[in-house]
Motif scaffolding. Structure first.
Motif, PDB file in Angstrom:
ATOM      1  N   GLY A 268      64.485  27.784  10.959  1.00 36.81           N
ATOM      2  CA  GLY A 268      64.866  28.582  12.089  1.00 36.81           C
ATOM      3  C   GLY A 268      65.522  27.842  13.256  1.00 36.81           C
ATOM      4  N   GLY A 269      66.228  26.818  13.015  1.00 30.34           N
ATOM      5  CA  GLY A 269      66.950  26.193  13.982  1.00 30.34           C
ATOM      6  C   GLY A 269      66.096  24.832  14.657  1.00 30.34           C
ATOM      7  N   GLU A 270      64.863  24.943  14.144  1.00 31.51           N
ATOM      8  CA  GLU A 270      63.890  23.756  14.711  1.00 31.51           C
ATOM      9  C   GLU A 270      64.192  22.554  13.557  1.00 31.51           C
ATOM     10  OE1 GLU A 270      62.492  23.107  17.205  1.00 31.51           O
ATOM     11  OE2 GLU A 270      61.849  25.202  17.983  1.00 31.51           O
ATOM     12  N   ARG A 271      64.376  21.435  14.039  1.00 29.94           N
ATOM     13  CA  ARG A 271      64.491  20.217  13.088  1.00 29.94           C
ATOM     14  C   ARG A 271      63.594  19.200  13.407  1.00 29.94           C
ATOM     15  NH1 ARG A 271      70.013  21.642  13.244  1.00 29.94           N
ATOM     16  NH2 ARG A 271      70.306  20.392  14.995  1.00 29.94           N
ATOM     17  N   LEU A 272      62.759  18.894  12.398  1.00 33.61           N
ATOM     18  CA  LEU A 272      61.660  17.811  12.508  1.00 33.61           C
ATOM     19  C   LEU A 272      61.991  16.745  11.635  1.00 33.61           C
ATOM     20  CD1 LEU A 272      59.837  20.666  13.588  1.00 33.61           C
ATOM     21  CD2 LEU A 272      58.764  18.559  14.874  1.00 33.61           C
ATOM     22  N   LEU A 273      61.565  15.582  11.829  1.00 35.04           N
ATOM     23  CA  LEU A 273      61.568  14.305  10.923  1.00 35.04           C
ATOM     24  C   LEU A 273      59.975  14.057  11.125  1.00 35.04           C
ATOM     25  CD1 LEU A 273      64.975  12.566  11.352  1.00 35.04           C
ATOM     26  CD2 LEU A 273      63.910  14.116   9.443  1.00 35.04           C
ATOM     27  N   VAL A 274      59.341  13.826   9.809  1.00 34.00           N
ATOM     28  CA  VAL A 274      57.651  13.074   9.928  1.00 34.00           C
ATOM     29  C   VAL A 274      57.898  11.764   9.527  1.00 34.00           C
ATOM     30  CG1 VAL A 274      55.513  13.613   9.135  1.00 34.00           C
ATOM     31  CG2 VAL A 274      57.176  15.378   9.419  1.00 34.00           C
ATOM     32  N   TYR A 275      57.477  10.954  10.349  1.00 27.45           N
ATOM     33  CA  TYR A 275      57.369   9.419  10.057  1.00 27.45           C
ATOM     34  C   TYR A 275      55.834   8.792   9.856  1.00 27.45           C
ATOM     35  CZ  TYR A 275      62.239   9.444  11.635  1.00 27.45           C
ATOM     36  OH  TYR A 275      63.530   9.672  11.880  1.00 27.45           O
TER      37      TYR A 275
ATOM     38  N   GLY B 184      63.886  10.203  23.035  1.00 24.44           N
ATOM     39  CA  GLY B 184      65.195   9.620  22.768  1.00 24.44           C
ATOM     40  C   GLY B 184      66.316  10.489  23.194  1.00 24.44           C
ATOM     41  N   SER B 185      67.636  10.081  23.089  1.00 27.19           N
ATOM     42  CA  SER B 185      68.538  10.900  23.767  1.00 27.19           C
ATOM     43  C   SER B 185      68.894  12.306  23.064  1.00 27.19           C
ATOM     44  CB  SER B 185      69.980  10.181  23.508  1.00 27.19           C
ATOM     45  OG  SER B 185      69.699   9.049  23.726  1.00 27.19           O
ATOM     46  N   PHE B 186      68.186  12.408  22.017  1.00 27.36           N
ATOM     47  CA  PHE B 186      68.426  13.603  21.211  1.00 27.36           C
ATOM     48  C   PHE B 186      67.155  13.999  20.586  1.00 27.36           C
ATOM     49  CE2 PHE B 186      72.225  11.074  20.647  1.00 27.36           C
ATOM     50  CZ  PHE B 186      73.170  11.835  21.458  1.00 27.36           C
ATOM     51  N   SER B 187      65.784  13.626  20.982  1.00 29.08           N
ATOM     52  CA  SER B 187      64.640  13.834  20.609  1.00 29.08           C
ATOM     53  C   SER B 187      63.516  13.653  21.238  1.00 29.08           C
ATOM     54  CB  SER B 187      64.624  13.178  19.006  1.00 29.08           C
ATOM     55  OG  SER B 187      64.885  11.882  19.121  1.00 29.08           O
TER      56      SER B 187
ATOM     57  N   LYS C 236      59.368  13.603  15.180  1.00 28.92           N
ATOM     58  CA  LYS C 236      60.556  13.650  15.831  1.00 28.92           C
ATOM     59  C   LYS C 236      61.240  14.798  15.992  1.00 28.92           C
ATOM     60  CE  LYS C 236      64.400  10.645  16.436  1.00 28.92           C
ATOM     61  NZ  LYS C 236      65.087   9.172  15.646  1.00 28.92           N
ATOM     62  N   LYS C 237      61.016  15.728  17.201  1.00 30.70           N
ATOM     63  CA  LYS C 237      61.702  17.007  17.068  1.00 30.70           C
ATOM     64  C   LYS C 237      63.038  17.040  17.703  1.00 30.70           C
ATOM     65  CE  LYS C 237      59.482  21.381  18.471  1.00 30.70           C
ATOM     66  NZ  LYS C 237      60.233  21.866  19.763  1.00 30.70           N
ATOM     67  N   ALA C 238      63.877  17.557  17.297  1.00 34.05           N
ATOM     68  CA  ALA C 238      65.415  17.474  17.757  1.00 34.05           C
ATOM     69  C   ALA C 238      65.289  18.211  18.921  1.00 34.05           C
ATOM     70  CB  ALA C 238      66.429  17.819  16.908  1.00 34.05           C
ATOM     71  N   ILE C 239      65.955  17.597  20.207  1.00 32.44           N
ATOM     72  CA  ILE C 239      66.215  18.320  21.473  1.00 32.44           C
ATOM     73  C   ILE C 239      67.522  19.248  21.166  1.00 32.44           C
ATOM     74  CG2 ILE C 239      66.711  18.580  23.805  1.00 32.44           C
ATOM     75  CD1 ILE C 239      65.386  15.701  23.740  1.00 32.44           C
ATOM     76  N   MET C 240      67.220  20.442  21.436  1.00 34.03           N
ATOM     77  CA  MET C 240      68.308  21.428  21.169  1.00 34.03           C
ATOM     78  C   MET C 240      69.573  21.321  22.121  1.00 34.03           C
ATOM     79  SD  MET C 240      68.218  22.778  18.346  1.00 34.03           S
ATOM     80  CE  MET C 240      66.909  21.964  17.309  1.00 34.03           C
TER      81      MET C 240
ATOM     82  N   GLU D 294      54.918  25.642  11.124  1.00 31.43           N
ATOM     83  CA  GLU D 294      53.564  25.790  11.636  1.00 31.43           C
ATOM     84  C   GLU D 294      52.634  24.601  11.327  1.00 31.43           C
ATOM     85  OE1 GLU D 294      52.092  28.843   9.232  1.00 31.43           O
ATOM     86  OE2 GLU D 294      50.105  28.973  10.570  1.00 31.43           O
ATOM     87  N   GLU D 295      52.725  24.084  10.151  1.00 31.65           N
ATOM     88  CA  GLU D 295      52.181  22.971   9.633  1.00 31.65           C
ATOM     89  C   GLU D 295      52.109  21.742  10.948  1.00 31.65           C
ATOM     90  OE1 GLU D 295      53.156  22.073   5.938  1.00 31.65           O
ATOM     91  OE2 GLU D 295      51.634  20.791   5.375  1.00 31.65           O
ATOM     92  N   LEU D 296      53.081  21.672  11.372  1.00 24.51           N
ATOM     93  CA  LEU D 296      53.596  20.285  12.000  1.00 24.51           C
ATOM     94  C   LEU D 296      53.193  20.740  13.753  1.00 24.51           C
ATOM     95  CD1 LEU D 296      57.111  19.239  10.928  1.00 24.51           C
ATOM     96  CD2 LEU D 296      54.667  18.368  10.300  1.00 24.51           C
ATOM     97  N   GLU D 297      53.274  22.010  13.956  1.00 23.84           N
ATOM     98  CA  GLU D 297      52.994  22.484  15.212  1.00 23.84           C
ATOM     99  C   GLU D 297      51.284  22.301  15.403  1.00 23.84           C
ATOM    100  OE1 GLU D 297      53.482  26.662  16.005  1.00 23.84           O
ATOM    101  OE2 GLU D 297      54.123  26.370  18.194  1.00 23.84           O
ATOM    102  N   MET D 298      50.782  22.735  14.309  1.00 27.52           N
ATOM    103  CA  MET D 298      49.355  22.495  14.306  1.00 27.52           C
ATOM    104  C   MET D 298      49.143  21.037  14.706  1.00 27.52           C
ATOM    105  SD  MET D 298      47.091  25.034  12.128  1.00 27.52           S
ATOM    106  CE  MET D 298      46.837  24.296  10.756  1.00 27.52           C
ATOM    107  N   ALA D 299      49.697  20.054  13.588  1.00 22.14           N
ATOM    108  CA  ALA D 299      49.474  18.734  13.781  1.00 22.14           C
ATOM    109  C   ALA D 299      49.586  18.117  15.145  1.00 22.14           C
ATOM    110  CB  ALA D 299      50.544  18.133  12.796  1.00 22.14           C
ATOM    111  N   ALA D 300      50.492  18.547  15.709  1.00 22.93           N
ATOM    112  CA  ALA D 300      51.076  17.951  17.238  1.00 22.93           C
ATOM    113  C   ALA D 300      50.173  18.764  18.235  1.00 22.93           C
ATOM    114  CB  ALA D 300      52.527  18.029  17.411  1.00 22.93           C
ATOM    115  N   ASP D 301      49.309  19.611  17.930  1.00 23.69           N
ATOM    116  CA  ASP D 301      48.511  20.193  18.947  1.00 23.69           C
ATOM    117  C   ASP D 301      49.638  21.201  19.585  1.00 23.69           C
ATOM    118  OD1 ASP D 301      46.376  21.122  20.162  1.00 23.69           O
ATOM    119  OD2 ASP D 301      46.170  19.530  21.573  1.00 23.69           O
TER     120      ASP D 301
END
Ligand code: ATP
Length: 866
Positions: A552-559, A493-496, A512-516, A475-482
């Motif tokens: 819940g299956g979502e994977r994000l890295l914050v840089y 990228g290829s996977f994100s 960086k949000k992984a593309i499922m 939720e925090e990151l969703e809000m951050a990225a509007d």
């Protein structure tokens, strides 16, 4: 860290610096160490009342305006007079934490006093990470002391301590001892120590820094790395990151306690100190005596400190008990009329002496020899000189003593030389033969993602890791990225997908949000590899991971957000102006910086980390145009010995892929060297690694024959004019050519590459000798980047989640800088100077034979970016 003093330390990635007020009484600051931004930013003409240092910056309280003035680098505090600054505000003292500065305001009297601030209140203004605010406390504050991300004040009236700021990482607020009075306090990284009020002057500490006690005493190594606080009375105390040091009242010697990382040197024994200052992992003290020279111990302190510093702060209040004014014959350094320096009284008189007069506010105690019970030479000579035939006796005494003294000094010098040479040879050996300890290797076999088995390996790396990689909620990151809208996407990228986001505290980040993809296992592996590696690695030219989210299956890295995108964008993006703006100096600087990042992966992590995907889209450029190596999704931990390769299925990006690795699955750090060579050719020529507009689609196939034919002009990017120092580019061309040699063992190692590039950069910038970088490495390469706010163990919940993702500490980082390490291999010849001809022919022949598309049968997962 800690309180304002006549000496202060700045620490952190930019290098360590010790600053002190000059010993000549001018109140000017003088600094020594390795952070160039601080060294070159030290104001030459400002007089300071005292100094305080944080991570990458130094601040002083200006004598004229009573306002703070900071220099160096901080992403959170404005250098110069910190802003916002209340007009006319004056401060009594300032103290700096890792990323903040606080100042205790002088009480406002008369008309100007605001109605909501009573005369018994104190105002404290703070600037920096999570701190920029004006605080009002309903008590008078005697002194301030700043910890890593918190502050404490000592109340004047009841001598109690109160603290504010980040509680999660330190717990200093909840652990404050109740109803306890203190004379002095000193905050450290994650703890506070105070000298108890009363005669016994013992020290009492609280906070999180010492929480490892149980684990350490439970280990069987027997290493004494956690010392308990001393029981004897102390005169002064300072706080480091996980430890504290004090000056013993009895003999003015320094004593340290708390948690010490491996390889720390202990406090010197048998030497007295006037004053101490602590950085994160080291302490410096000013020697008592006339030299006023500082001495440092611990880990990572400035190598040699030629400056003499003032013995203390000038104050215009009477000296407290246990101290006395520096007398005139000591050249009292205070130029402000009526002010003086207070120094601690000398301890009890030595044996053979008795106290002639006590220590008073004005003068130190006086001890004289008791001539009736002399047995030492000093005593005899002193007493005999007082007698009438003293001259003769002294002459006889010295004629006997001199040969013995000379022999003793000679022997001591011999011993020092032997020890130094042995130590130098040993360090050199260790640097060249990186061997991981049994522990490291063993734990590296463990899953990096199983829970800690409860054992904490007490090393620097482990401690640093604990305070990184924050866990974010989706939720925090969703809000951050509007809401992860299209408009927030900055790259794919290829996977994100990479989004720009703004966190609640205002920090701009890249998410960086992984593309499922269907290959969930692969996604997951890359996510975890990147998470695991990045939270361990720490270098100015590697992209910093701030945190992650796995929900819940979502994977994000914050840089950290890299304002200027990727090098690929600059060189090959639609905006042609970007390419032109990237002049030769900028291009070579980026190459040097990227090389240093990779060199760190190969040389300072043990076992070495092989990036496997060095390419221009993985070189990101920050706000200050500094390069960072990114994307560790494919990184692997390499063999300790680069001669024993990993048999790995090739992965990487076509055009950058090492043919040896691609064909033979032979992976060593030299595979990254190959990719880096391709990157160099790309930087020099401005063409893509694979470009089908050219007859030779592969950049190596195109460039090497040109280089061999000596046709550098055809190689260099036509968008840029040739620099006057074309020789510098020739050097780089030559380095690139060596990097893309067919056989890994014929390629130079990254440290040689970096050295050669630094020299080329120096030459390009007009340094005639070009044997040294034109600026100290830290300046050429330094970025004001901070290892921000050390994403600490946020809430208790996130703390436990953090541990879940922490692996064993199988990567260790020797505490040497790149330049030190490279210096240690002085015998290595400059790669540029090598004889080129014969080997180049060999390279060409093998290139023709070896470069070609991967056979379809090979189970490779190559992906490309063109
Ligand atoms: N921290 C960051 N700040 C700003 N932009 C970024 C950041 N990280 C990535 N980007 C942008 O997003 C793009 C995609 O990055 P990502 O690492 O996902 O893929 P890639 O390395 O380009 O490709 P691949 O995943 O195929 O290797 C980058 O090329 C860059 O332009």
């Amino acid at each position: 860290l800690g309180s304002m003093s006549s000496i202060a330390i700045s620490y952190g990635e930019g290098g360590s610096v010790l600053c002190g007020l000059k010993s000549d009484g001018s109140h000017l600051a003088v600094c020594y160490g390795s952070n160039s931004a601080i060294l070159y930013g030290t104001p030459a003409h400002f007089q300071f009342i005292g100094l305080t240092g944080g991570d990458g910056f130094m601040c002083g309280l200006l004598m004229q305006s009573y306002q703070p003035y900071c220099w160096g680098n901080s992403a959170f505090i404005q250098m110069g007079v910190p802003q916002p600054m209340i007009k006319g505000a004056e401060y009594l003292e300032v103290s700096a934490g890792d990323y903040h500065l606080c100042g205790l305001r002088k009480p406002i009297v008369g008309r100007r006093q605001s109605s909501n601030v009573s005369s018994s209140s104190s105002l404290v203004d703070c600037w920096g990470y999570n701190m920029t605010r004006n605080f009002v406390f309903d008590k008078q504050i005697h002194s301030l002391s700043a910890g890593a991300e918190f502050n404490c004040g000592l109340s004047s009236k009841d001598k109690s301590v109160f603290c504010w700021g980040d509680e999660n990482s330190s717990q200093v607020i909840s652990l404050i001892p109740k109803e306890t009075k203190f004379q002095k306090i000193a905050a450290g990284g994650y703890h506070v120590c105070g000298i108890l009020d009363g005669l016994n002057s013992r020290v009492l500490c609280w906070g999180k820094s010492f929480e490892f006690e149980e684990e350490i005493s439970g280990t069987s190594t027997g290493e004494q790395i956690l010392n308990l606080p001393p029981k004897e009375p102390l005169l002064a105390v300072v706080g480091g990151k996980f430890y504290a040091c004090g000056i013993k009242r009895y003999d003015h010697s320094a004593v340290c306690w708390g948690f010490f990382v491996n390889r720390s040197t202990p406090a010197p024994k048998g030497i007295g100190f006037y004053d101490l200052a602590a950085g994160n992992y080291f302490t410096c003290g000013v020697l008592s005596g006339t030299s006023m020279s500082p001495v440092c111990w611990g880990l990572g302190f400035p190598a040699s400190i030629p400056l003499a510093v003032s013995r203390g702060l000038c104050v215009n209040t009477p000296c407290p008990p246990g101290t006395h004014e520096l007398s005139n014959q000591d050249n009292s350094p205070c130029k402000v009329p009526g002010s003086h320096i207070c120094v601690p009284c000398s301890p009890n008189c030595p044996t053979e002496m008795y106290q002639k007069s006590e220590c008073t506010e004005r003068s130190d105690q006086v001890c004289v020899y008791n001539c009736s019970s002399c047995f030492s030479s000093e005593c005899s000579s002193n007493c005999s000189s007082a007698s009438t035939n003293g001259g003769k006796a002294r002459g006889k005494f010295w004629s006997l003593q001199l040969p013995i003294a000379t022999a003793e000094i000679g022997f001591a010098l011999f011993l020092v030389a032997v020890v130094s040479i042995t130590a130098a040879l040993y360090i050199r050996y260790r640097l060249r033969h990186c061997r991981c300890s049994e522990n490291d290797t063993r734990s590296s076999k463990d899953s990096a993602f199983t829970k800690d088995n409860g054992k904490i390996r007490p090393d620097l790396d482990e401690l640093q890791k604990r305070r990184r990689a924050r866990v974010f909620t989706y939720e925090e990151l969703e809000m951050a990225a509007d809401g992860f809208k299209e408009e927030s996407i900055v790259g794919k990228g290829s996977f994100s997908c990479v989004y720009k986001g703004i966190l609640r505290d205002g920090t701009t980040v890249a998410l960086k949000k992984a593309i499922m993809s269907s290959d969930k296992q692969k996604n997951s592996n890359e996510f975890r590899t990147e998470l695991d590696l990045l939270s361990r690695l720490n270098h100015a030219h590697l992209l910093s991971l701030l945190g992650y989210c796995e929900e819940g299956g979502e994977r994000l890295l914050v840089y950290e957000f890299m304002a200027h995108g990727s090098l690929h964008n600059h060189l090959h993006g639609k905006n042609k102006a970007l390419k032109e703006q990237l002049d030769w100096v900028k291009r070579v600087t980026i190459a040097v910086q990227a090389a240093r990042g990779i060199e760190y992966l190969h040389g300072y992590a043990c076992p070495p980390v092989i990036h496997r995907d060095i390419k221009s889209s993985n070189i990101l450029i920050d706000e200050e145009h500094n390069a960072r190596v990114a994307d560790f999704g494919l990184s692997l931990l390499g063999p300790v010995d680069s001669g024993s390769p990993l048999a790995e299925l090739p992965a990487g990006t076509l055009g950058y892929l090492d043919p040896e690795y691609y064909r033979l699955h032979y992976l060593t750090t030299k595979s990254d060297v190959y990719s880096f060579g391709v990157l160099l050719l790309e930087i020099l020529s401005g063409r893509k690694a694979i470009d089908m507009h050219y007859e030779e689609g592969n950049i190596v196939e195109w460039a090497v024959p040109l280089i061999k034919a000596g046709d550098i002009n055809a190689l260099l990017d036509p968008v840029l004019k040739h620099p006057s120092e074309i020789e510098a580019l020739k050097r780089i061309v030559s380095v690139a050519c060596k990097c893309v040699r067919m056989r890994g063992k014929d390629r130079p190692s990254m440290d040689k590459v970096t050295t050669a590039l630094e020299r080329a950069l120096a030459q390009l910038m007009g340094n005639p000798s070009s044997e040294q970088p034109i600026l100290p490495t830290e300046v050429v390469l330094g970025s004001s980047r901070m290892h921000k706010k050390s994403w600490r163990i946020g809430s208790k919940r996130s703390g436990s989640e953090n541990t879940e993702f922490r692996g064993g500490s199988w990567i260790t980082f020797p505490s040497v800088t790149s330049s030190q390490r490279r210096k240690s291999s002085a015998s290595e010849e400059d790669v540029v100077e090598e004889d080129e001809g014969r080997k180049q022919q060999e390279v060409l022949r093998s290139l023709e034979e070896e470069i070609g598309p991967a056979s379809p049968g090979q189970s490779l997962f190559l992906h490309h970016n063109f």
